[in-house]
Design an enzyme around this catalytic site. Sequence first.
Site, PDB file in Angstrom:
ATOM      1  CB  CYS A  85      -0.901  -0.007   1.228  1.00 21.31           C
ATOM      2  SG  CYS A  85      -2.046   1.372   1.247  1.00 21.31           S
ATOM      3  CG  LEU A  86       4.501   3.490  -1.884  1.00 17.44           C
ATOM      4  CD1 LEU A  86       4.795   4.145  -0.530  1.00 17.44           C
ATOM      5  CD2 LEU A  86       5.768   2.856  -2.436  1.00 17.44           C
TER       6      LEU A  86
END
Length: 147
Positions: A85-86
């Site tokens: 999750c970036l």
Amino acid sequence: MALKRIQKELTDLQRDPPAQCSAGPVGDDLFHWQATIMGPNDSPYQGGVFFLTIHFPTDYPFKPPKVAFTTKIYHPNINSNGSICLDILRSQWSPALTVSKVLLSICSLLCDPNPDDPLVPEIAHTYKADREKYNRLAREWTQKYAM
């Protein structure tokens, strides 16, 4: 377009690799790379070697590469499938970004998790509520899976 851009990034990476990281194609397929990130010294991942896969879309760099950990890691923003999750791999992607910058961003995510946008809420909760336990578990997973 994509192929030329990927070849240029590969040349740049080989000439000037980002600290603690390396990456390159798997076999002859320039659209499929393997990357390595060394666990940062100021993190519970210190001493670990983490492998990732990078898949470039055919419309790269207008779409982000798909990057995933193949090494298991205890982290609030990386799930058991290796998904990360970036924001720059999703909504904040820009064609100006490179694999090198993506790997450096993942490195800094290892040092500074973002528990407010977690992929694994239980780990985020541990990170916020009991940092010592989080660090211990992250170290244990690193020793078990990344060494």
